[in-house]
Structure formats: C-alpha cells, structure tokens
Design a protein around this motif. Structure first.
Motif, mmCIF file in Angstrom:
data_model
loop_
_atom_site.group_PDB
_atom_site.id
_atom_site.type_symbol
_atom_site.label_atom_id
_atom_site.label_comp_id
_atom_site.label_asym_id
_atom_site.label_seq_id
_atom_site.Cartn_x
_atom_site.Cartn_y
_atom_site.Cartn_z
ATOM 1 N N SER A 1 0.834 -1.197 0.000
ATOM 2 C CA SER A 1 0.000 0.000 0.000
ATOM 3 C C SER A 1 0.866 1.243 0.000
ATOM 4 C CB SER A 1 -0.918 0.018 1.233
ATOM 5 O OG SER A 1 -1.766 -1.106 1.259
ATOM 6 N N MET A 2 0.492 2.208 -0.818
ATOM 7 C CA MET A 2 1.119 3.523 -0.862
ATOM 8 C C MET A 2 0.057 4.542 -0.468
ATOM 9 S SD MET A 2 3.126 2.970 -4.469
ATOM 10 C CE MET A 2 1.664 2.197 -5.173
ATOM 11 N N ILE A 3 0.282 5.232 0.635
ATOM 12 C CA ILE A 3 -0.735 6.094 1.225
ATOM 13 C C ILE A 3 -0.251 7.538 1.242
ATOM 14 C CG2 ILE A 3 -2.192 6.482 3.239
ATOM 15 C CD1 ILE A 3 -1.705 3.586 4.026
ATOM 16 N N LYS A 4 -1.086 8.416 0.773
ATOM 17 C CA LYS A 4 -0.811 9.846 0.801
ATOM 18 C C LYS A 4 -1.697 10.493 1.861
ATOM 19 C CE LYS A 4 -0.941 14.069 -2.022
ATOM 20 N NZ LYS A 4 0.308 14.577 -1.446
ATOM 21 N N ASP A 5 -1.107 11.382 2.659
ATOM 22 C CA ASP A 5 -1.820 12.065 3.747
ATOM 23 C C ASP A 5 -2.407 11.060 4.742
ATOM 24 O OD1 ASP A 5 -1.304 14.630 2.797
ATOM 25 O OD2 ASP A 5 -3.030 14.594 1.459
ATOM 26 N N ALA A 6 -1.595 10.082 5.139
ATOM 27 C CA ALA A 6 -2.042 9.108 6.135
ATOM 28 C C ALA A 6 -2.275 9.801 7.477
ATOM 29 C CB ALA A 6 -1.004 7.996 6.286
ATOM 30 N N SER A 7 -3.336 9.429 8.169
ATOM 31 C CA SER A 7 -3.671 10.006 9.470
ATOM 32 C C SER A 7 -2.989 9.202 10.571
ATOM 33 C CB SER A 7 -5.186 10.010 9.685
ATOM 34 O OG SER A 7 -5.830 10.801 8.702
ATOM 35 N N LYS A 8 -2.139 9.874 11.368
ATOM 36 C CA LYS A 8 -1.391 9.198 12.416
ATOM 37 C C LYS A 8 -1.488 9.969 13.721
ATOM 38 C CE LYS A 8 -0.198 5.998 9.606
ATOM 39 N NZ LYS A 8 -0.880 4.683 9.730
ATOM 40 N N PHE A 9 -1.498 9.235 14.808
ATOM 41 C CA PHE A 9 -1.593 9.798 16.156
ATOM 42 C C PHE A 9 -0.213 10.295 16.579
ATOM 43 C CE2 PHE A 9 -2.840 9.269 20.772
ATOM 44 C CZ PHE A 9 -3.832 10.222 20.721
ATOM 45 N N MET A 10 -0.110 11.555 17.016
ATOM 46 C CA MET A 10 1.178 12.157 17.352
ATOM 47 C C MET A 10 1.115 12.869 18.694
ATOM 48 S SD MET A 10 2.415 13.723 13.704
ATOM 49 C CE MET A 10 2.310 12.753 12.206
ATOM 50 N N ILE A 11 2.290 13.162 19.216
ATOM 51 C CA ILE A 11 2.407 13.884 20.474
ATOM 52 C C ILE A 11 3.284 15.107 20.268
ATOM 53 C CG2 ILE A 11 4.386 12.497 21.232
ATOM 54 C CD1 ILE A 11 3.406 12.796 24.088
ATOM 55 N N ASP A 12 2.926 16.214 20.907
ATOM 56 C CA ASP A 12 3.685 17.456 20.808
ATOM 57 C C ASP A 12 3.424 18.267 22.074
ATOM 58 O OD1 ASP A 12 5.322 19.408 19.749
ATOM 59 O OD2 ASP A 12 4.439 19.226 17.750
ATOM 60 N N MET A 13 4.035 19.430 22.163
ATOM 61 C CA MET A 13 3.771 20.312 23.289
ATOM 62 C C MET A 13 2.546 21.165 22.971
ATOM 63 S SD MET A 13 6.080 19.189 25.196
ATOM 64 C CE MET A 13 5.709 20.225 26.620
ATOM 65 N N TYR A 14 1.757 21.465 23.989
ATOM 66 C CA TYR A 14 0.510 22.195 23.799
ATOM 67 C C TYR A 14 0.751 23.706 23.835
ATOM 68 C CZ TYR A 14 -4.190 23.973 24.592
ATOM 69 O OH TYR A 14 -5.362 24.668 24.489
ATOM 70 N N ASP A 15 0.437 24.351 22.712
ATOM 71 C CA ASP A 15 0.439 25.813 22.636
ATOM 72 C C ASP A 15 1.734 26.412 23.191
ATOM 73 O OD1 ASP A 15 -0.602 28.242 21.907
ATOM 74 O OD2 ASP A 15 -1.744 28.509 23.764
ATOM 75 N N HIS A 16 2.867 25.858 22.757
ATOM 76 C CA HIS A 16 4.199 26.345 23.142
ATOM 77 C C HIS A 16 4.465 26.203 24.647
ATOM 78 C CE1 HIS A 16 4.483 27.912 19.107
ATOM 79 N NE2 HIS A 16 3.369 28.605 19.297
ATOM 80 N N SER A 17 3.719 25.356 25.312
ATOM 81 C CA SER A 17 3.959 25.116 26.732
ATOM 82 C C SER A 17 5.167 24.193 26.902
ATOM 83 C CB SER A 17 2.724 24.481 27.375
ATOM 84 O OG SER A 17 3.002 24.063 28.690
ATOM 85 N N ASP A 18 5.864 24.324 28.015
ATOM 86 C CA ASP A 18 7.009 23.466 28.284
ATOM 87 C C ASP A 18 6.685 22.373 29.298
ATOM 88 O OD1 ASP A 18 6.685 25.021 30.474
ATOM 89 O OD2 ASP A 18 8.762 25.682 30.631
ATOM 90 N N SER A 19 5.384 22.242 29.686
ATOM 91 C CA SER A 19 5.031 21.248 30.699
ATOM 92 C C SER A 19 3.769 20.458 30.359
ATOM 93 C CB SER A 19 4.827 21.927 32.061
ATOM 94 O OG SER A 19 3.789 22.893 32.001
#
Length: 249
Positions: A61-79
C-alpha cells in the motif's frame, strides 16, 4: 487459485478527528482533534493464493496524507503534552499473511495465522521501519451433545505501528460453549487472559517528548454470556440513503 487486484480508495476523517475541542486527560496531558485533517488516499496492490487449507495473501500500500496519532507540546507550553492526529505525506506498508485452517479427526478445527507487517515511514528525519509479527492460533473441538471447547492464543513481537513502538505481548483465552433449541440459544463460559500475561504497552517519542504506556488493567477475567437468536426477517425499507456523507470534502 490465485488473484491479483488493484484498489484505489479515499478515507475521509471522522467528525471526532475533525473536532476543535480540547480535552484534559490530566494536568500535564491534553488531547484534541484537528480540523485541518485531509482525506487519506490509498493505492493498494493485493496478491492472494489458495491451495487446499492454505491461504497466502500479500499486499503493498502507498498512502498519501495518512492520518497518524502524534504527540507534541501544547500551545508552546514546556510542561503540557498534546495528543493529536496529523497527516503524514508519504506512508508505505507491506503486509504478508499466511493462514492454515484444516479439519483434523472430524472434530478439531485449528487455525494458524502468521502475519508480517513492515512499514516504511520517515517523519522529521526519524525512521519508524521496524517490522511487526503477529501470530494467532485458534482451536475448536466439537464434542457430542452440542458442546464445543476452544483455546485461542495470540502473540505479537515488538515493532513499529505508525509512530509508536509496540512491545511484545502474549494472550490466551479458553471457553466452553453449549447450544440449545437447534442452535438458537447459546451459553458461553470464557476465561480471558488465562495466563495473565497480556498487557497494553507502547511508547511514543517525538521532539524530545517521551511517552510510555503500560496498562495493567485487563487481567484474568471470567465471562459468562447468553445469546438467543430470534427469527430473522428481511428489512422492508426501500428508501435511499442520504447523500450528505458523499458530499464531504
């Protein structure tokens, strides 16, 4: 018997994934939707081979714009961390499965399935390409007087699922099933996670954030279920489905 097929499909994000609301899982962890999610477009080639009780299936399968669950910091918060679904530009995956399901001694119906998943995913210069092996072994024995005994086992190796690292896991369940009234009534006594070895465990790391989950909640469980099947009747509805969903972009 062999077959070769090609399929192109578009999977639109759910309304839940498109939500703009933000939920607070804990004081240090938030979760929300992504109104900017794009539809996922998939080109898939599938080959299948069946010979007696053996079946082989392989797909690419070759998928374009695959939806994946990710983690990041919220609204430039450091905690505060923020979990959200985002699109990945290029995502490829190879899936190979082998299934063997004979009938032995006229009463034993085992089914062994071995499945290998190998993804090719690079996100922000990090590769998530470790293969993932999944093995299931299901057994059912038919006994006199409408009794059936079963034992199901599942095992998976460690590997990458999307951006997550999935740890190895082993699960076993046993059950005893009895039918009455010409198979309309069923009693099923099952013990789930018999050896108490199954755990939900995975880790996710990105942008200096490391998240590790170890769910120890689904331990050994005894379950009794009663099922009665009524006479099935065909639906008399002759209307047409709504086209609102077909117009989504």
């Amino acid at each position: 018997q062999m077959s070769l097929a090609y399929r192109y499909s578009t999977q639109r994000p759910s309304y839940f994934s498109l939500r703009s609301a933000v939920a607070m899982n804990s004081p240090y962890s938030y979760e929300g939707g992504n109104p900017q999610l794009q539809p996922q477009k998939t080109n898939m080639i599938t080959y299948s081979l069946q010979w007696k009780d053996l079946q082989l299936m392989a797909s690419y399968s070759m998928i374009k714009d695959a939806s994946k669950f990710m983690i990041d910091m919220y609204d430039h918060s450091d905690s505060i961390t923020f979990f959200q679904t985002k699109n990945v530009d290029r995502y490829r995956i190879v899936n190979i499965s082998l299934d063997y399901s004979p009938t032995l001694f006229k009463i034993w119906s085992p089914q062994l399935t071995v499945e290998l998943k190998k993804q090719y995913l690079t996100y922000q210069s990090v590769k998530y390409n470790k293969p993932y092996l999944y093995i299931t072994f299901q057994n059912m024995v038919k006994l006199p007087h409408s009794y059936m005994l079963g034992c199901d086992m599942e095992y998976n190796t460690a590997g990458n699922l999307a951006l997550m690292h999935q740890y190895a896991d082993f699960y076993t369940s046993v059950y005893c099933l009895k039918t009455f009234l010409k198979d309309k009534l069923r009693l099923n006594l099952k013990v789930r996670n018999l050896l108490n070895t199954s755990r939900e465990r995975w880790s996710l790391s990105r942008n200096g954030i490391f998240c590790d989950k170890w769910n120890d909640g689904d331990r050994r469980t005894f379950q009794l279920s009663v099922t009665y099947r009524f006479n099935q009747t065909k639906s008399k509805y002759k209307g047409e489905a709504s086209t609102d969903e077909l117009k989504r972009r």
